[in-house]
Motif scaffolding. Structure first.
Motif, PDB file in Angstrom:
ATOM      1  N   ALA A   1       4.981 -44.525  38.442  1.00  0.00           N
ATOM      2  CA  ALA A   1       5.782 -45.595  39.038  1.00  0.00           C
ATOM      3  C   ALA A   1       5.861 -45.450  40.555  1.00  0.00           C
ATOM      4  O   ALA A   1       5.829 -46.447  41.289  1.00  0.00           O
ATOM      5  N   ALA A   2       5.931 -44.198  41.031  1.00  0.00           N
ATOM      6  CA  ALA A   2       5.979 -43.985  42.481  1.00  0.00           C
ATOM      7  C   ALA A   2       4.681 -44.412  43.142  1.00  0.00           C
ATOM      8  O   ALA A   2       4.691 -44.942  44.266  1.00  0.00           O
ATOM      9  N   VAL A   3       3.557 -44.187  42.442  1.00  0.00           N
ATOM     10  CA  VAL A   3       2.265 -44.591  43.002  1.00  0.00           C
ATOM     11  C   VAL A   3       2.114 -46.108  42.983  1.00  0.00           C
ATOM     12  O   VAL A   3       1.685 -46.733  43.956  1.00  0.00           O
ATOM     13  N   VAL A   4       2.466 -46.721  41.865  1.00  0.00           N
ATOM     14  CA  VAL A   4       2.254 -48.160  41.704  1.00  0.00           C
ATOM     15  C   VAL A   4       3.295 -48.976  42.462  1.00  0.00           C
ATOM     16  O   VAL A   4       2.964 -49.927  43.188  1.00  0.00           O
ATOM     17  N   LEU A   5       4.567 -48.617  42.311  1.00  0.00           N
ATOM     18  CA  LEU A   5       5.655 -49.412  42.897  1.00  0.00           C
ATOM     19  C   LEU A   5       6.112 -48.898  44.256  1.00  0.00           C
ATOM     20  O   LEU A   5       6.761 -49.631  45.008  1.00  0.00           O
ATOM     21  N   GLY A   6       5.846 -47.620  44.521  1.00  0.00           N
ATOM     22  CA  GLY A   6       6.281 -47.023  45.764  1.00  0.00           C
ATOM     23  C   GLY A   6       7.515 -46.152  45.555  1.00  0.00           C
ATOM     24  O   GLY A   6       8.326 -46.405  44.668  1.00  0.00           O
ATOM     25  N   VAL A   7       7.637 -45.118  46.376  1.00  0.00           N
ATOM     26  CA  VAL A   7       8.772 -44.196  46.270  1.00  0.00           C
ATOM     27  C   VAL A   7      10.106 -44.891  46.476  1.00  0.00           C
ATOM     28  O   VAL A   7      11.080 -44.627  45.768  1.00  0.00           O
ATOM     29  N   PRO A   8      10.219 -45.815  47.468  1.00  0.00           N
ATOM     30  CA  PRO A   8      11.521 -46.487  47.652  1.00  0.00           C
ATOM     31  C   PRO A   8      11.995 -47.230  46.405  1.00  0.00           C
ATOM     32  O   PRO A   8      13.192 -47.207  46.085  1.00  0.00           O
ATOM     33  N   ALA A   9      11.088 -47.869  45.699  1.00  0.00           N
ATOM     34  CA  ALA A   9      11.483 -48.597  44.490  1.00  0.00           C
ATOM     35  C   ALA A   9      11.995 -47.643  43.417  1.00  0.00           C
ATOM     36  O   ALA A   9      12.984 -47.925  42.730  1.00  0.00           O
TER      37      ALA A   9
END
Length: 485
Positions: free
Chosen positions: A35-43
């Motif tokens: 999820a961090a890779v796909v959506l980004g760490v902030p998300a």
């Protein structure tokens, strides 16, 4: 005497995680990384903030609900006439389990207090459970005159060196129909055993435990003891009674819990690897479909008056809560079936979510400080509007209501001088967060996982336990003085 049933491995805290939990944890970490890779760490961070905010809100709401209904809890109360109704000849054998470790200074007073209990001496068995290498304590016990029925039992060094292991050694030797645990500093009401017998006689067989109330006899030593006494007043005077009102699982206190001895053996006794064996046992009782009730009888204890000693004790308690939550979540669906939906939710709101929020409190305090110092821009991405408003409401209104609940607990137990100290309750919560971090670090280390951090007693003498200042005591007037009819 009867044999203790073996404790099932799936209910033992010997291992931190079950196989399914390890697999689920690895899967969750992989999903989080994806999820961090796909959506980004902030998300991902925003979602984490939303989850923790929801946990805060649920915990605060749950606590306030229990406080609101605690006044209608069916607490067991017995007067002198009720106790006199049980003939002396019908009082059953009773066993007192008294685990001791490096408590030689407490021995003379402890023996005197237990000898003063109002119960027939020929039906009272008192077992002092002492580690074999604790020579000072068992020598002190040998030097003190003891009534008949007071025995010293040496606990072998094999296995974890914990209080629940010692209690299991005592339970194997217990001759009483009922048994209770007392700690070295305990001061139980003299008639507490008679009240427990009256309680069990009035209750169905499926109620296997009666919990007396714990209070502190030295609340006025310093600010820390005021907070500790207020916390116990809230816990035993409001929170646990609210659980009793809804017949939810009750995490037992570490002392003054009275049991049907045969039921306790059938449960497998205490888990020797769990450092909050009392709370764990309360959940195992509920899972069996049995019950715990609250009784109006008081045991006084010594409140920790030194920060380091308090941190050692509290980190052990929180570590045990981690253990208990992990053990009973090895089979979530089975736990759901055995506790029911309400009990399952209450279990998480008593063990899981509060320990999580205590652990992450410093992170949210840091975010709040950053918001006040540098403004909202750096942290606003973490708090979408719904999460922000719910979080602010939970932090401001929720914390104020929790502080108010602590004040209510003080007033309920006539601790009027402790009410102003509750304004500094956030500092007490900060100490809890330190203890939670320490507990997590110990749980992660195999050599510290089942380590029982000893709480030092006898730090406060009767002379040090100052009475509440007169200007903080309630003003009580006789009815005729006020002109009331």
């Amino acid at each position: 005497m009867s044999a203790i049933a073996p404790l099932p491995e799936e209910l033992s805290a010997r291992r931190v995680l079950g196989r399914g939990q390890r697999d689920a944890a690895l899967l969750a970490l992989a999903a989080l990384a994806a999820a961090a890779v796909v959506l980004g760490v902030p998300a991902v961070a925003t979602a984490g903030v939303a989850v923790v905010t929801a946990a805060y809100t649920l915990v605060v709401t749950f606590k306030l609900l229990l406080v609101c209904v605690s006044g209608r809890a069916p607490v067991l109360r017995f007067g002198e006439a009720d106790l006199a109704a049980v003939p002396e000849a019908e009082l059953p054998p009773y066993t007192l389990l008294v685990p001791l470790y490096r408590e030689h200074k407490m021995v003379p007073g402890l023996v005197a207090r237990l000898a003063a209990l109002d119960y027939p001496a020929d039906r009272l068995q008192v077992l002092f459970l002492v580690e074999e290498d604790d020579q000072e304590t068992w020598i002190a016990l040998d030097d003190v005159p003891k009534p008949p029925g007071f025995e010293v039992v040496l606990v072998p060094p094999e296995g974890p060196r914990t209080k629940p292991k010692a209690c299991n050694v005592g339970l194997a030797r217990a001759r009483g129909d009922f048994c209770v645990i007392y700690d070295a500093e305990d001061r139980p009401d003299p008639d507490q055993l008679r009240k427990a017998v009256a309680a069990f006689r009035s209750l169905p067989r499926w109620v296997v435990c009666v919990q007396a109330e714990l209070r502190y006899w030295n609340p006025w030593t310093n600010w820390l003891t005021r907070c500790f006494a207020a916390e116990y007043a809230y816990n035993f005077g409001l929170f646990l009674r609210g659980l009793d009102r809804f017949r939810l699982p009750i995490p037992l206190g570490g002392t003054s819990n009275h049991f049907r001895a045969d039921a306790l053996r059938d449960l497998g006794g205490w888990d020797p690897h769990n450092v909050t064996e009392d709370a764990d046992l309360g959940i195992r009782i509920a899972r069996r479909g049995w019950g715990v009730r609250m009784m109006e009888s008081v045991t006084e204890e010594e409140a920790n008056s030194r920060v380091y000693n308090w941190l050692r004790q509290r980190s052990r308690w929180i570590k045990g809560y981690y253990q208990t939550w992990l053990v009973h979540m090895r089979s979530p669906w089975r736990l759901w079936r055995e506790l029911g939906p309400r009990g399952f939710l209450a279990f998480h709101l008593t063990f899981g979510f509060p320990t999580l929020t205590t652990l992450v409190n410093p992170v949210f305090w840091a975010l709040t400080a950053a918001y006040l110092v540098v403004g909202p821009d750096p942290i606003s991405p973490l708090f979408p509007a719904p999460v922000f408003y719910v979080g602010v409401l939970a932090m401001l209104l929720g914390n104020l209501l929790v502080i108010y609940s602590l004040m209510l607990g003080c007033l309920e137990r006539n601790l009027h001088g402790a009410v102003p100290a509750m304004l500094l309750a956030p500092a007490y919560w900060a100490l809890m967060s330190l203890a939670a971090i320490k507990a997590l670090c110990q749980l992660a280390r195999p050599v510290k996982r089942h380590y029982w951090e000893l709480t030092e007693h006898g730090l406060v003498t009767e002379a040090d336990a100052r009475p509440e200042p007169w200007w903080r005591r309630p003003i009580l007037r006789r009815r005729e003085d006020t002109g009331a009819a």
